[in-house]
Design an enzyme around this catalytic site. Sequence first.
Site, PDB file in Angstrom:
ATOM      1  N   ASN A   1      33.573  47.767  33.684  1.00 38.24           N
ATOM      2  CA  ASN A   1      32.836  46.285  33.287  1.00 38.24           C
ATOM      3  C   ASN A   1      31.448  46.873  33.106  1.00 38.24           C
ATOM      4  O   ASN A   1      30.834  47.901  33.911  1.00 38.24           O
ATOM      5  CB  ASN A   1      33.125  45.708  34.568  1.00 38.24           C
ATOM      6  CG  ASN A   1      32.828  45.545  35.609  1.00 38.24           C
ATOM      7  OD1 ASN A   1      31.677  46.432  35.891  1.00 38.24           O
ATOM      8  ND2 ASN A   1      34.562  45.799  36.539  1.00 38.24           N
TER       9      ASN A   1
ATOM     10  N   LYS B   1      43.999  61.837  23.519  1.00 35.63           N
ATOM     11  CA  LYS B   1      43.821  60.865  22.565  1.00 35.63           C
ATOM     12  C   LYS B   1      44.702  60.152  21.737  1.00 35.63           C
ATOM     13  O   LYS B   1      45.049  60.931  20.679  1.00 35.63           O
ATOM     14  CB  LYS B   1      42.925  61.956  21.990  1.00 35.63           C
ATOM     15  CG  LYS B   1      41.242  60.307  20.869  1.00 35.63           C
ATOM     16  CD  LYS B   1      40.190  61.749  20.725  1.00 35.63           C
ATOM     17  CE  LYS B   1      39.545  60.272  19.417  1.00 35.63           C
ATOM     18  NZ  LYS B   1      38.596  61.103  18.727  1.00 35.63           N
TER      19      LYS B   1
ATOM     20  N   ILE C   1      42.524  45.189  46.215  1.00 38.85           N
ATOM     21  CA  ILE C   1      41.497  45.399  46.798  1.00 38.85           C
ATOM     22  C   ILE C   1      41.830  44.680  48.228  1.00 38.85           C
ATOM     23  O   ILE C   1      42.311  44.916  49.708  1.00 38.85           O
ATOM     24  CB  ILE C   1      40.705  46.871  47.264  1.00 38.85           C
ATOM     25  CG1 ILE C   1      40.996  47.478  45.712  1.00 38.85           C
ATOM     26  CG2 ILE C   1      40.039  47.497  47.990  1.00 38.85           C
ATOM     27  CD1 ILE C   1      40.577  48.462  45.012  1.00 38.85           C
TER      28      ILE C   1
ATOM     29  N   PHE D   1      33.503  39.722  47.346  1.00 39.69           N
ATOM     30  CA  PHE D   1      32.411  39.070  46.202  1.00 39.69           C
ATOM     31  C   PHE D   1      32.890  37.960  45.121  1.00 39.69           C
ATOM     32  O   PHE D   1      34.355  38.647  45.265  1.00 39.69           O
ATOM     33  CB  PHE D   1      31.537  40.300  45.522  1.00 39.69           C
ATOM     34  CG  PHE D   1      30.721  40.659  46.190  1.00 39.69           C
ATOM     35  CD1 PHE D   1      30.346  41.453  47.206  1.00 39.69           C
ATOM     36  CD2 PHE D   1      29.204  40.432  45.838  1.00 39.69           C
ATOM     37  CE1 PHE D   1      29.675  41.555  47.672  1.00 39.69           C
ATOM     38  CE2 PHE D   1      27.769  40.519  46.024  1.00 39.69           C
ATOM     39  CZ  PHE D   1      27.955  41.338  47.150  1.00 39.69           C
TER      40      PHE D   1
ATOM     41  N   LYS E   1      42.610  34.970  48.911  1.00 38.32           N
ATOM     42  CA  LYS E   1      42.171  36.262  49.235  1.00 38.32           C
ATOM     43  C   LYS E   1      42.013  36.876  51.331  1.00 38.32           C
ATOM     44  O   LYS E   1      42.499  38.029  51.337  1.00 38.32           O
ATOM     45  CB  LYS E   1      40.841  36.990  49.104  1.00 38.32           C
ATOM     46  CG  LYS E   1      40.918  36.843  47.663  1.00 38.32           C
ATOM     47  CD  LYS E   1      40.061  38.266  46.412  1.00 38.32           C
ATOM     48  CE  LYS E   1      40.223  37.898  45.204  1.00 38.32           C
ATOM     49  NZ  LYS E   1      40.554  39.497  44.414  1.00 38.32           N
TER      50      LYS E   1
HETATM   51  N1  CTP Z   1      39.260  42.394  44.264  1.00 40.01           N
HETATM   52  C1  CTP Z   1      39.601  43.580  44.358  1.00 40.01           C
HETATM   53  N2  CTP Z   1      40.471  43.653  43.903  1.00 40.01           N
HETATM   54  C2  CTP Z   1      40.430  43.780  42.794  1.00 40.01           C
HETATM   55  C3  CTP Z   1      40.182  42.774  42.262  1.00 40.01           C
HETATM   56  C4  CTP Z   1      38.922  42.367  42.639  1.00 40.01           C
HETATM   57  O1  CTP Z   1      39.722  43.842  45.132  1.00 40.01           O
HETATM   58  N3  CTP Z   1      42.184  43.845  42.081  1.00 40.01           N
HETATM   59  C5  CTP Z   1      38.072  42.215  45.473  1.00 40.01           C
HETATM   60  C6  CTP Z   1      36.177  42.405  44.324  1.00 40.01           C
HETATM   61  O2  CTP Z   1      35.886  43.552  44.821  1.00 40.01           O
HETATM   62  C7  CTP Z   1      35.666  41.179  45.570  1.00 40.01           C
HETATM   63  C8  CTP Z   1      37.007  40.458  44.781  1.00 40.01           C
HETATM   64  O3  CTP Z   1      37.473  40.800  45.204  1.00 40.01           O
HETATM   65  O4  CTP Z   1      35.176  41.089  46.639  1.00 40.01           O
HETATM   66  C9  CTP Z   1      36.658  38.887  43.829  1.00 40.01           C
HETATM   67  O5  CTP Z   1      36.296  39.744  42.825  1.00 40.01           O
HETATM   68  P1  CTP Z   1      36.497  39.621  40.875  1.00 40.01           P
HETATM   69  O6  CTP Z   1      36.095  39.805  39.707  1.00 40.01           O
HETATM   70  O7  CTP Z   1      34.977  37.681  41.217  1.00 40.01           O
HETATM   71  O8  CTP Z   1      37.752  37.969  41.685  1.00 40.01           O
HETATM   72  P2  CTP Z   1      39.077  38.173  40.987  1.00 40.01           P
HETATM   73  O9  CTP Z   1      40.714  38.435  41.626  1.00 40.01           O
HETATM   74  O10 CTP Z   1      38.783  39.144  39.785  1.00 40.01           O
HETATM   75  O11 CTP Z   1      39.142  36.128  40.631  1.00 40.01           O
HETATM   76  P3  CTP Z   1      38.770  35.980  38.958  1.00 40.01           P
HETATM   77  O12 CTP Z   1      38.952  37.002  37.828  1.00 40.01           O
HETATM   78  O13 CTP Z   1      39.845  35.184  38.783  1.00 40.01           O
HETATM   79  O14 CTP Z   1      37.740  35.730  39.360  1.00 40.01           O
END
Ligand code: CTP
Length: 398
Positions: free
Chosen positions: A208, A286, A306, A323, A341
Amino acid sequence: MRGKSILLIVGGGIAAYKSLELVRRLAERGINSRAILTKAGAEFVTPLSLSALTGEKIYHDLFSLTDEAEMGHIQLSRSADLVVVAPATADLMAKMAGGLANDLASTALLATDKPVLMAPAMNVRMWQSPSVTRNRAILENDGVLFVGPNDGEMACGEFGPGRMAEPLEIVAAIERALAIEGPLAGVKALVTAGPTREPVDPVRFLANHSSGKQGYAIAEALARAGAQTTLISGPVSLAPPQGVKLQRVTTAREMLAACEAALPADVLVMAAAVADWRPDIAANSKIKKSTDRVVPLIKLVENPDILASLAQHAQRPRLVIGFAAETDDVVENAIAKRRRKGADWIIANDVSGDVMGGDKNRIHLISEAGSEDWPEMTKTDVGARLAARIAEKLKGAA
Ligand code: CTP
């Protein structure tokens, strides 16, 4: 800082004279130095001048009976709060990166259980050579701290990076590494930053736009406030923040393992943009374009969450901060995410504009008490303000 002590390893380089000044500046601040002088270092400064300034005997021989009788080399490596290598030559960096132990300095570096700070000094081409670059990356990954080198004219007449940091800059780095001052002194912080990369095959991955800037700024601010800070970072192109133990990872699963290994911690800030999914199978070779134009289908599976895992961990940090990168209904989504979470706080930001990769951020701090809306500010300022809020919270004032 009074009562703290360092083990100073003086390598062989013209910058060794600055180490004498460093010892004096540290002494002014009540920080004691004990020194190991390498054989090459002794070509540039004398054991007598170093000993006069440290007020201690100078160690240089791994196999000296008198040295060992006074203090064994293992004990010497652990006798201080911090090991400082100044000047850190290409040779000392290579030895430590490779785990060599063929003299007193390299043995102490291998045997120590204390943080190590290196102040490299060498010719610009040596500094930029592939092997020194490689060794530096290995050492940074192992948690070695660096200060400098600076750009400038070198003793050899060339210009560029390679000059050892000035004594007062090294003093500042030592104070940060000893981290006994500041509102977060004694606090252990764990921060994640950047994207994760999930391999599709050896040449492709899913990732990303996260630049890592906000997470790096938070880690640096926490370290500056005195926290002993570990930063676990996905692939980004940012310089390591000052005073922070940096560990680089690639995938979400590696990031989870690195975070678990870094526990216990008092505060966790999950600023990383962890990939929610990864390809079910990462191909070993590949994936080729087929002649009949059949597009491969990549099946995705969910990555571990996580933040949620660490919020439920047996060694859960006292303050868990996540976040929420949102493009719609920022605050509502973040409030739900906090609950889902198990985080104490969520830093919500609207990423529909140019926040990702930019230098500014506009955030909402979501806590049990509701939403606190911060004005737009630089990512550095967000880091500083968050560090101050964390200090208030951990000291029970919030
Ligand atoms: N996060 C994480 N592990 C993941 C996905 C996200 O620890 N597999 C953590 C990110 O580091 C952040 C928080 O979860 O602190 C929220 O991340 P975000 O991408 O906004 O949320 P998602 O869980 O992906 O939810 P959504 O895609 O539904 O917004």
